[in-house]
Design a protein around this motif. Sequence first.
Motif, PDB file in Angstrom:
ATOM      1  N   UNK A 165      22.238  40.250  38.102  1.00 25.40           N
ATOM      2  CA  UNK A 165      23.072  41.602  37.560  1.00 25.40           C
ATOM      3  C   UNK A 165      24.798  41.615  36.866  1.00 25.40           C
ATOM      4  N   UNK A 166      24.784  41.551  36.346  1.00 26.76           N
ATOM      5  CA  UNK A 166      26.422  41.727  35.307  1.00 26.76           C
ATOM      6  C   UNK A 166      27.188  42.850  34.957  1.00 26.76           C
ATOM      7  N   UNK A 167      27.510  43.500  35.950  1.00 29.27           N
ATOM      8  CA  UNK A 167      28.071  44.628  35.500  1.00 29.27           C
ATOM      9  C   UNK A 167      30.166  44.139  34.698  1.00 29.27           C
ATOM     10  N   UNK A 168      30.806  45.783  34.050  1.00 28.63           N
ATOM     11  CA  UNK A 168      31.626  45.630  32.892  1.00 28.63           C
ATOM     12  C   UNK A 168      32.722  44.199  33.978  1.00 28.63           C
ATOM     13  N   UNK A 169      33.093  43.374  33.039  1.00 27.85           N
ATOM     14  CA  UNK A 169      34.326  42.244  34.067  1.00 27.85           C
ATOM     15  C   UNK A 169      34.956  41.671  33.164  1.00 27.85           C
ATOM     16  N   UNK A 170      35.581  41.327  33.218  1.00 25.66           N
ATOM     17  CA  UNK A 170      36.720  40.518  32.508  1.00 25.66           C
ATOM     18  C   UNK A 170      36.155  38.920  32.021  1.00 25.66           C
ATOM     19  N   UNK A 171      37.195  37.964  31.456  1.00 24.22           N
ATOM     20  CA  UNK A 171      36.988  36.756  31.187  1.00 24.22           C
ATOM     21  C   UNK A 171      35.898  35.987  32.050  1.00 24.22           C
ATOM     22  N   UNK A 172      35.812  36.351  33.384  1.00 24.23           N
ATOM     23  CA  UNK A 172      35.124  35.268  34.648  1.00 24.23           C
ATOM     24  C   UNK A 172      33.460  35.669  34.030  1.00 24.23           C
ATOM     25  N   UNK A 173      33.593  36.989  33.895  1.00 26.50           N
ATOM     26  CA  UNK A 173      32.328  37.514  34.424  1.00 26.50           C
ATOM     27  C   UNK A 173      31.339  36.948  33.062  1.00 26.50           C
ATOM     28  N   UNK A 174      32.339  37.344  31.461  1.00 27.98           N
ATOM     29  CA  UNK A 174      32.072  36.776  30.198  1.00 27.98           C
ATOM     30  C   UNK A 174      31.004  35.040  30.554  1.00 27.98           C
ATOM     31  N   UNK A 175      32.251  34.297  31.229  1.00 31.03           N
ATOM     32  CA  UNK A 175      32.001  33.058  31.757  1.00 31.03           C
ATOM     33  C   UNK A 175      30.214  33.258  32.497  1.00 31.03           C
ATOM     34  N   UNK A 176      30.368  33.608  33.398  1.00 28.43           N
ATOM     35  CA  UNK A 176      29.163  33.391  34.075  1.00 28.43           C
ATOM     36  C   UNK A 176      27.767  33.993  33.696  1.00 28.43           C
ATOM     37  N   UNK A 177      28.272  35.465  32.511  1.00 27.26           N
ATOM     38  CA  UNK A 177      26.833  35.606  31.797  1.00 27.26           C
ATOM     39  C   UNK A 177      26.523  34.853  30.769  1.00 27.26           C
ATOM     40  N   UNK A 178      27.328  33.911  30.212  1.00 26.11           N
ATOM     41  CA  UNK A 178      26.495  33.309  29.175  1.00 26.11           C
ATOM     42  C   UNK A 178      26.633  31.843  29.369  1.00 26.11           C
ATOM     43  N   UNK A 179      26.878  31.282  30.629  1.00 21.21           N
ATOM     44  CA  UNK A 179      26.817  30.374  31.296  1.00 21.21           C
ATOM     45  C   UNK A 179      24.650  30.455  31.828  1.00 21.21           C
ATOM     46  N   UNK A 180      24.554  31.068  32.030  1.00 16.28           N
ATOM     47  CA  UNK A 180      23.199  31.848  32.162  1.00 16.28           C
ATOM     48  C   UNK A 180      22.331  31.988  31.681  1.00 16.28           C
ATOM     49  N   UNK A 181      23.053  32.768  30.071  1.00 17.63           N
ATOM     50  CA  UNK A 181      22.350  32.780  29.104  1.00 17.63           C
ATOM     51  C   UNK A 181      22.017  31.734  28.945  1.00 17.63           C
ATOM     52  N   UNK A 182      22.665  30.632  28.454  1.00 18.20           N
ATOM     53  CA  UNK A 182      22.504  29.341  27.876  1.00 18.20           C
ATOM     54  C   UNK A 182      21.751  28.120  28.887  1.00 18.20           C
ATOM     55  N   UNK A 183      21.835  28.529  29.996  1.00 14.49           N
ATOM     56  CA  UNK A 183      21.058  27.746  31.174  1.00 14.49           C
ATOM     57  C   UNK A 183      19.363  27.724  30.528  1.00 14.49           C
ATOM     58  N   UNK A 184      19.297  29.203  30.668  1.00 19.04           N
ATOM     59  CA  UNK A 184      17.960  30.154  30.300  1.00 19.04           C
ATOM     60  C   UNK A 184      17.307  29.861  29.244  1.00 19.04           C
ATOM     61  N   UNK A 185      17.724  30.520  28.048  1.00 17.02           N
ATOM     62  CA  UNK A 185      17.937  29.464  26.723  1.00 17.02           C
ATOM     63  C   UNK A 185      17.672  28.259  26.010  1.00 17.02           C
TER      64      UNK A 185
END
Length: 269
Positions: A165-185
């Motif tokens: 679950x990803x709430x509003x955040x900065x660069x670190x949050x975006x890093x975690x979000x896009x890594x998760x999406x990439x691993x699933x994709x």
Amino acid sequence: MTSELNPNKRRQGPAMLRGRSVPQTTTDQRLLDDRGPSDWVHADPWRVLRIQAEFVEGFGLLAEIPEAVSVFGSARTKPGSEEYELAVEIGAKLHDAGYAVITGGGPGIMEAANKGCDDNGGLSVGLGIELPFEQKLNDYIDIGLDFRYFFVRKTMFVKYSQAFIVLPGGFGTLDELFEAITLVQTRKITRFPIVLVGTAFWAGLLDWVKDQMLSSGKISPQDLDLFHLTDDPDEAVRVIVDAHEHQREQLKRERAAQEAAAEQAGDGS
């Protein structure tokens, strides 16, 4: 990310350093910045042992935690703010749904999610990281671990979470979000739910993803189904619960089909 805490004090793995003992660089910096022609021959083999030790310690500490959801978001979110209270509510509802909560262990959204889970009687986990400034683990953590290396910490998030679950955040949050999406994709990990909370915050980014990445063919239309957007904490948790129930039913059907195929093969012999 900034800190108003004491710059002359730092957590470094399991150690606490103060004053002149605080190094001028982090462990990650020393690993990634070294460019000397022969330094790696002497230093990197020892670093491998330290990296191995972090993996072993993390695996050992987290191996027996129940199903868990990682909650990501800004460390700068202030207690009492709308986003902070939303994360508290999400942490509590995750426990009610039967999940432990994993965060980065720091303040802000991380603290709030840990607090919601812990105050509600759940298992609250924090995975901290060595930074150039002090950032102690928050007070709502039942199991906590400080890491030297970001990539080891990220592995723990992925290995021991069943959803993000990803709430509003900065660069670190975006890093975690896009890594998760990439691993699933890329199917490096079993597909699992990724929920973005905060439609107003994420709207601009998602519009850019559609207008630029999708329209130019950089991603496929089905990639937009890799995450779910909502403002409702109940919906965020329900998406995860429903996805896991579907996965369990699918697994049962696959096992039944395998058993039927094996039984048929046995009858045929």
